[in-house]
Design a protein around this motif. Structure first.
Motif, PDB file in Angstrom:
ATOM      1  N   HIS A 197     -18.826  -0.629  -0.319  1.00 40.53           N
ATOM      2  CA  HIS A 197     -18.504   0.328  -1.102  1.00 40.53           C
ATOM      3  C   HIS A 197     -17.764   1.692  -0.166  1.00 40.53           C
ATOM      4  N   THR A 198     -16.493   1.942  -0.424  1.00 36.54           N
ATOM      5  CA  THR A 198     -15.613   2.864   0.638  1.00 36.54           C
ATOM      6  C   THR A 198     -15.187   4.108  -0.037  1.00 36.54           C
ATOM      7  N   THR A 199     -15.317   5.173   0.607  1.00 42.25           N
ATOM      8  CA  THR A 199     -14.737   6.288   0.262  1.00 42.25           C
ATOM      9  C   THR A 199     -13.952   6.785   1.280  1.00 42.25           C
ATOM     10  N   VAL A 200     -12.908   7.202   1.131  1.00 46.01           N
ATOM     11  CA  VAL A 200     -11.879   7.846   2.187  1.00 46.01           C
ATOM     12  C   VAL A 200     -11.385   9.121   1.731  1.00 46.01           C
ATOM     13  N   HIS A 201     -11.854  10.209   2.597  1.00 44.50           N
ATOM     14  CA  HIS A 201     -11.094  11.582   2.622  1.00 44.50           C
ATOM     15  C   HIS A 201     -10.167  11.694   3.577  1.00 44.50           C
ATOM     16  N   ILE A 202      -8.932  11.737   3.266  1.00 43.21           N
ATOM     17  CA  ILE A 202      -7.856  11.797   4.248  1.00 43.21           C
ATOM     18  C   ILE A 202      -6.892  13.042   3.994  1.00 43.21           C
ATOM     19  N   THR A 203      -6.748  13.518   5.195  1.00 46.06           N
ATOM     20  CA  THR A 203      -5.915  14.887   5.176  1.00 46.06           C
ATOM     21  C   THR A 203      -4.725  14.408   5.965  1.00 46.06           C
ATOM     22  N   TYR A 204      -3.503  14.719   5.579  1.00 42.73           N
ATOM     23  CA  TYR A 204      -2.128  14.283   5.962  1.00 42.73           C
ATOM     24  C   TYR A 204      -1.157  15.354   5.831  1.00 42.73           C
ATOM     25  N   PRO A 205      -0.007  15.401   6.521  1.00 43.24           N
ATOM     26  CA  PRO A 205       0.948  16.393   6.447  1.00 43.24           C
ATOM     27  C   PRO A 205       1.541  16.540   4.809  1.00 43.24           C
ATOM     28  N   THR A 211       0.337   6.123  -1.143  1.00 40.03           N
ATOM     29  CA  THR A 211       0.140   5.095  -1.893  1.00 40.03           C
ATOM     30  C   THR A 211      -0.786   4.206  -1.268  1.00 40.03           C
ATOM     31  N   THR A 212      -1.697   3.648  -2.246  1.00 39.71           N
ATOM     32  CA  THR A 212      -2.639   2.845  -1.631  1.00 39.71           C
ATOM     33  C   THR A 212      -3.186   1.882  -2.663  1.00 39.71           C
ATOM     34  N   ASN A 213      -3.951   0.915  -2.006  1.00 38.80           N
ATOM     35  CA  ASN A 213      -4.496  -0.244  -2.921  1.00 38.80           C
ATOM     36  C   ASN A 213      -5.765   0.123  -3.466  1.00 38.80           C
ATOM     37  N   TYR A 214      -6.454   1.283  -2.956  1.00 36.10           N
ATOM     38  CA  TYR A 214      -7.684   1.820  -3.528  1.00 36.10           C
ATOM     39  C   TYR A 214      -7.397   2.688  -4.849  1.00 36.10           C
ATOM     40  N   ARG A 215      -8.417   3.209  -5.564  1.00 35.56           N
ATOM     41  CA  ARG A 215      -8.459   3.875  -6.452  1.00 35.56           C
ATOM     42  C   ARG A 215      -8.268   5.222  -6.052  1.00 35.56           C
ATOM     43  N   ASN A 216      -7.096   6.163  -6.453  1.00 39.85           N
ATOM     44  CA  ASN A 216      -6.959   7.425  -6.198  1.00 39.85           C
ATOM     45  C   ASN A 216      -7.768   8.542  -6.967  1.00 39.85           C
ATOM     46  N   LEU A 217      -8.753   9.237  -6.579  1.00 44.36           N
ATOM     47  CA  LEU A 217      -9.375   9.940  -7.184  1.00 44.36           C
ATOM     48  C   LEU A 217      -9.027  11.455  -7.354  1.00 44.36           C
ATOM     49  N   GLN A 229      -8.690  11.964  -2.005  1.00 42.05           N
ATOM     50  CA  GLN A 229      -9.881  11.101  -2.106  1.00 42.05           C
ATOM     51  C   GLN A 229      -9.804   9.694  -2.676  1.00 42.05           C
ATOM     52  N   LEU A 230     -10.306   8.596  -1.822  1.00 43.05           N
ATOM     53  CA  LEU A 230      -9.841   7.411  -2.416  1.00 43.05           C
ATOM     54  C   LEU A 230     -11.284   6.642  -2.312  1.00 43.05           C
ATOM     55  N   GLU A 231     -11.411   5.408  -3.328  1.00 45.68           N
ATOM     56  CA  GLU A 231     -12.694   4.921  -3.740  1.00 45.68           C
ATOM     57  C   GLU A 231     -12.259   3.491  -3.967  1.00 45.68           C
ATOM     58  N   ALA A 232     -13.274   2.734  -3.399  1.00 47.35           N
ATOM     59  CA  ALA A 232     -13.408   1.007  -3.967  1.00 47.35           C
ATOM     60  C   ALA A 232     -14.651   0.631  -3.744  1.00 47.35           C
ATOM     61  N   ILE A 233     -15.026   0.082  -4.803  1.00 51.92           N
ATOM     62  CA  ILE A 233     -16.211  -0.564  -5.139  1.00 51.92           C
ATOM     63  C   ILE A 233     -16.121  -2.328  -4.880  1.00 51.92           C
ATOM     64  N   LYS A 234     -16.683  -3.019  -4.055  1.00 49.98           N
ATOM     65  CA  LYS A 234     -16.662  -4.528  -3.721  1.00 49.98           C
ATOM     66  C   LYS A 234     -15.007  -4.521  -3.648  1.00 49.98           C
ATOM     67  N   ASN A 286      -3.447 -17.257 -15.857  1.00 47.29           N
ATOM     68  CA  ASN A 286      -3.899 -18.247 -14.992  1.00 47.29           C
ATOM     69  C   ASN A 286      -5.024 -17.885 -14.063  1.00 47.29           C
ATOM     70  N   LEU A 287      -5.136 -16.844 -14.029  1.00 50.76           N
ATOM     71  CA  LEU A 287      -6.264 -16.353 -12.900  1.00 50.76           C
ATOM     72  C   LEU A 287      -7.302 -15.357 -13.641  1.00 50.76           C
ATOM     73  N   GLY A 288      -6.790 -14.468 -14.482  1.00 48.79           N
ATOM     74  CA  GLY A 288      -7.648 -13.441 -15.277  1.00 48.79           C
ATOM     75  C   GLY A 288      -7.303 -12.112 -14.880  1.00 48.79           C
ATOM     76  N   LYS A 289      -8.299 -11.260 -15.270  1.00 55.80           N
ATOM     77  CA  LYS A 289      -8.011  -9.865 -15.177  1.00 55.80           C
ATOM     78  C   LYS A 289      -8.335  -9.504 -13.730  1.00 55.80           C
ATOM     79  N   TYR A 290      -7.310  -8.748 -13.201  1.00 52.82           N
ATOM     80  CA  TYR A 290      -7.314  -7.974 -11.871  1.00 52.82           C
ATOM     81  C   TYR A 290      -8.513  -6.910 -11.862  1.00 52.82           C
ATOM     82  N   PRO A 291      -9.705  -7.230 -11.169  1.00 54.37           N
ATOM     83  CA  PRO A 291     -10.869  -6.517 -11.001  1.00 54.37           C
ATOM     84  C   PRO A 291     -10.930  -4.852 -10.667  1.00 54.37           C
ATOM     85  N   HIS A 292      -9.756  -4.719  -9.919  1.00 54.59           N
ATOM     86  CA  HIS A 292      -9.545  -3.135  -8.944  1.00 54.59           C
ATOM     87  C   HIS A 292      -8.602  -2.250 -10.044  1.00 54.59           C
TER      88      HIS A 292
END
Length: 946
Positions: A197-205, A211-217, A229-234, A286-292
């Motif tokens: 369960h990851t949380t990222v607080h990133i500061t950048y120019p 753009t990210t594969n995580y949820r953008n809070l 601030q980014l977050e991802a569970i499992k 063919n695979l189902g719902k994407y969980p992220h």
């Protein structure tokens, strides 16, 4: 009613508790990150809560530090690159290397933790201050900086356009399942890390878009910087793309949210969106719902695993319709990302399952939406191309075709082979395709709906969990009563070939007795089709054919029977897969003449022809026609003839050869070659030579197929017949002679370290001799390359007159009496063509007085580069003639090493002749190496793949 409400209330509490346990049962990772755009560095403060969910007590923890793989030339990544003839990381300057600098590591009591790196530098071992018992957790605080590498090594890092692609950039936990799974970064896209369960607080120019594969809070904007601030569970590793250009588009479909920058210049945005929705629905079905929260599908990811083939061509000659090409491009990238983000298999040891599902679905997509798509696309309809068998192949036939490229070279590897043990072509293409074909093969055998439902069931129960291949095997076996052990036993776990043939068909009034032979002994099912013209009128499956078996089937209106007609089975040889029912002679294959090389057509004996042109100064330009039977796929028996017409001599020249290659095993003594070659040309004006050479050779290689180490033993009998110009009075030797030649060669071909040697023995009625050559090249970290070559030769017997030097050892330009070297003017003693040099025997570059030896000779050739491809060379040696004292010989000069062994220039400076630069006609002393053979030049590119 109240009872139901109470029950629902209890169930709700239970669901909440289970949800809390699901979140907090996994590791927790909190990252505070600052990107410094000036020095391309990340400053990271990481709080990590490690939960020991195993039954073992842990005293140390391991973290993946893949960013440190760029730190020096001895990491697993640098060694991998060297194996694949990539020297960029080896030669990188210190400020171009990536690295992780650990500033501190403490536990929750702020006591320092001892840490150290493993041998390959990109794994971190942290020793805990007290044991971590099962069910307990420990909190770690780590502060470190990550110096980002430029993207020229792996596409990760920073670009010269102020863009950043961050992947595998922070410390992530290695997986412990009774033992630690420790895998170094080898540019294989297979980081194995635990679920967090990851949380990222990133500061950048402030000028960059994230753009990210995580949820953008959410993002906070400040005058000079942004904070997101980014977050991802499992979810596993966090990918971040930072760019001053807002090129990513978000597509919200009913099936998933897609963020992508894939482009197709001739396919407008609206129809791109329609295609993305179409592909998203196909994946959902063919695979189902994407969980992220969202699926990131980037051009960078596509470039890592593109659609290999004709669609790599420039846009103006792309053979496919834009819609098809865009959808396949998006489908392949989206499937790979979807499966990576949801199926947490061991990516290094169990990668084949993801590849199997992804490529199976790609095959299914084409069969569903583009069943008539040809492999060559629109090129299949062009006159001059449409007649080729390659043009008639369906798009999905590329899968067995490309897999067979390595299978026919005896380089195929089992699908269960670890990812880092695969040769590059297998890792990138062949094994992925074989895996997809395997599920397609199985679906054809037991029923497509059973495979489709098994994939959905597996995804439903094992996505976002620690999945195993055995669970997938169990689900498929429960879906059918048919025995499919062969699939997991032979197809997946071995490199056994599949090869059947129709040995005999006996006809009666109402039935056919078909005898099938299993040529390789791989006991798997085989399909048999009844064909009427080009239509399938019957189909049968046969099993348990260990060696040979006869089956009786009803007789219909078939005019031929064909094994594996739909190419669902990756069969080693399809040339003996059919029998005609029209009579004996109708089963004989007809000759098919085809311009240029083609794919195999099992119904014809193919003969290819292509114009060729050769040149030497005696024949002049010699145009001709090459006639051969070699297809794109390697075959055991090959013939090759190239008769040409020499305009200067007004006569026929050329060559012809037969070769039979037999692969004996995968390692050790792995190959035997039997050959017969003949050639004829002119070695001076009005003087022809003809050679006839039978030969046999054996090859050895180690068990590691990625190794570039090889050993060869060859034996040949060279027979030379010469006719001489009537105007030539002084003939040094008899015009005809024969030489028995044996040679053992050992080589380790590498771009950083190259080492080879051979021992050679020659015997004829006039002489017998031994020679030895050793060559070593070393590329240092500062891009300085040292070259060393040693040669020694000794006559054991020599009955030739001392003034006849034709068979002697030569310092600078061997006489080439075996006609091995491609001299443009082999008999020239003056002029430009006499300046051509082939590094053999003495290997000298200066033309010295009395350069031949009829007794013994020993020389050493060295060079070292001064600047880039400019080198200083030096040669030294001893040369001895019979009844004469040995002489010391030497020379030195400048070498322009433009392409090693292919195009080089030598400028002599000082030798036994004195200062050569100051002597007259210096331009005549310059020597050159040039290689014009297309086959030799293509070796520069194919060596990276095989």
């Amino acid at each position: 009613m109240k009872k139901n409400v109470y029950i629902n209330y209890i169930l709700g509490i239970l669901a909440f508790v289970v949800g809390i346990q699901t979140i907090y049962g996994q590791h927790t990772n909190i990252l505070s990150v600052q990107l410094n755009g000036e020095n391309k560095e990340l400053s990271i403060q990481q709080e990590f809560i490690y939960v020991n969910s195993s039954k073992y007590t842990l005293e140390e923890l391991y973290f993946n530090d893949w960013a440190h793989a760029y730190s020096n030339k001895n990491t697993g990544l640098a060694k991998r690159f060297a194996q694949e003839f990539k020297k960029s990381l080896h030669l990188a300057k210190d400020d171009e290397r990536g690295r992780t600098t650990i500033l501190s590591a403490v536990d929750d009591e702020y006591r320092g933790l001892f840490w150290e790196r493993t041998e390959e530098k990109d794994l971190l071992k942290i020793t805990l201050n007290k044991p971590l018992y099962p069910g307990e957790q420990v909190k770690l605080f780590m502060t470190y900086t990550v110096k980002l590498p430029p993207d020229k090594y792996t596409t990760y890092g920073y670009t010269n356009r102020d863009e950043y692609y961050l992947k595998d950039w922070y410390l992530s936990p290695a997986v412990f399942n009774g033992e630690w799974n420790l895998y170094s970064n080898k540019n294989l896209e297979d980081l194995y890390t635990d679920i967090t369960h990851t949380t990222v607080h990133i500061t950048y120019p402030g000028n960059l878009f994230l753009t990210t594969n995580y949820r953008n809070l959410g993002t906070s904007n400040f005058p000079k910087e942004n904070q997101t601030q980014l977050e991802a569970i499992k979810q596993k590793n966090c990918e971040i793309i930072l760019s001053p250009f807002k090129r990513f588009t978000t597509h919200v479909t009913p099936y998933m949210t897609v963020v992508t920058d894939l482009q197709s210049p001739k396919y407008d945005k609206i129809t791109q969106g329609i295609s993305i929705a179409k592909v998203s629905k196909f994946i959902f079905d063919n695979l189902g719902k994407y969980p992220h929260a969202q699926l990131l599908v980037s051009q960078k990811d596509y470039n890592k695993s593109p659609l290999y083939g004709l669609n790599q061509l420039p846009y103006f000659i792309r053979p496919y319709e834009e819609q098809f090409q865009f959808e396949m491009k998006f489908l392949k990238t989206a499937l790979n990302k979807f499966l990576t983000e949801t199926l947490y298999l061991n990516p290094r040891k169990e990668q084949w399952l993801k590849d199997a599902i992804a490529n199976y679905l790609m095959i299914d997509y084409v069969e569903t939406f583009y069943p008539d798509q040809k492999l060559l696309g629109k090129l299949s309809n062009i006159w001059g191309i449409r007649g080729f068998n390659l043009a008639k192949m369906d798009f999905n036939e590329q899968y067995p075709f490309l897999y067979m490229l390595t299978a026919r070279k005896n380089l195929d590897q089992a699908l269960t082979t670890p990812n880092d043990s695969l040769i590059k072509f297998n890792q990138k293409i062949a094994n992925k395709y074989k895996a997809g074909m395997g599920l397609s093969y199985l679906a054809d055998y037991i029923g497509k709906e059973k495979i489709d439902n098994s994939i959905k069931t597996y995804f439903k129960h094992y996505s976002l969990n620690s999945a195993k291949v055995l669970d997938f095997e169990s689900i498929i076996k429960r879906s059918t009563d048919t025995d499919i052990d062969w699939f997991f036993r032979d197809y997946l776990s071995t490199d056994k070939k599949i090869d059947f043939k129709i040995k005999k068909i006996t006809k009666t009034d109402d039935s056919l007795r078909v005898t099938l032979k299993n040529k390789e002994g791989t006991n798997v099912p085989i399909s048999l089709f009844g064909i009427k013209k080009d239509s399938v009128v019957s189909k049968y499956w046969f099993t348990d054919i260990k060696t040979q078996k006869t089956f009786t089937i009803p007789r219909g209106n078939e005019d031929r029977m064909v094994l594996n007609y739909d190419h669902k089975i990756p069969e080693f040889n399809e040339r003996d897969n059919w029998k005609s029912l029209k009579g004996f002679f109708s089963s004989n294959k007809k000759l098919q003449f085809r311009f240029f090389k083609d794919a195999e057509d099992p119904y014809y004996n193919q003969v290819f022809y292509v114009p060729v042109i050769n040149f030497n100064i005696y024949d002049g330009w010699s145009p001709g026609m090459r006639i051969y039977n070699k297809t794109f796929l390697e075959k055991p028996f090959v013939y090759d003839f190239a008769p040409s017409y020499a305009f200067k001599e007004k006569s026929l020249v050329g060559y012809g050869k037969f070769n039979y290659r037999k692969y004996l095993s995968k390692s050790g003594l792995y190959v035997a070659n039997y050959g017969l070659r003949g050639s004829t040309s002119h070695y001076q004006t009005n003087s022809r030579y003809t050679t006839i050479t039978p030969s046999i050779s054996y090859g050895w290689r180690p068990e590691d197929l990625r190794s570039n180490e090889r050993d060869f033993l060859s034996l040949r009998f060279v027979n030379v017949f010469r006719t001489l110009d009537e105007n030539v009075d002084n003939v040094e030797t008899d015009p005809d002679y024969s030489v028995l030649n044996a040679r053992f060669t050992h080589s380790v071909n590498g771009i950083i370290d190259y080492f080879s040697w051979f021992a050679d023995a020659q015997y004829s009625k006039e002489f017998s001799k031994l020679s030895f050559e050793l060559e070593y090249r070393k590329l240092f970290e500062n891009n300085r390359q040292f070259n060393f070559r040693f040669f020694a030769g000794k006559f054991l017997r020599n009955t030739i007159a001392p003034d006849e030097q034709f068979f002697d050892f030569a310092l600078d330009r061997p006489n080439d009496y075996l006609f091995d070297y491609n001299y443009l003017g082999r008999s020239e003693e003056t002029g430009l063509y006499s300046q051509q040099i082939i590094i053999a025997e003495g290997g000298f570059k200066s033309k010295l007085k009395d350069p031949f030896s009829n007794d013994w000779m020993a020389t050493a050739n060295t060079s070292i580069n001064i600047w880039k491809w400019i080198e200083f060379y030096s040669d030294v040696g001893f040369l001895k003639r019979k009844k004469e004292k040995e002489r010391l010989v030497y020379d030195s000069g400048i070498r322009l090493n433009l392409v090693t062994d292919y195009f080089e220039l030598y400028f002599p400076l000082y030798s036994n002749n004195g200062w050569e630069v100051s002597q007259p006609n210096y331009e005549e002393k310059i020597r050159f190496i040039v290689t014009l053979s297309p086959k030799t030049l293509t070796g520069l590119f194919t060596r990276k793949w095989f």
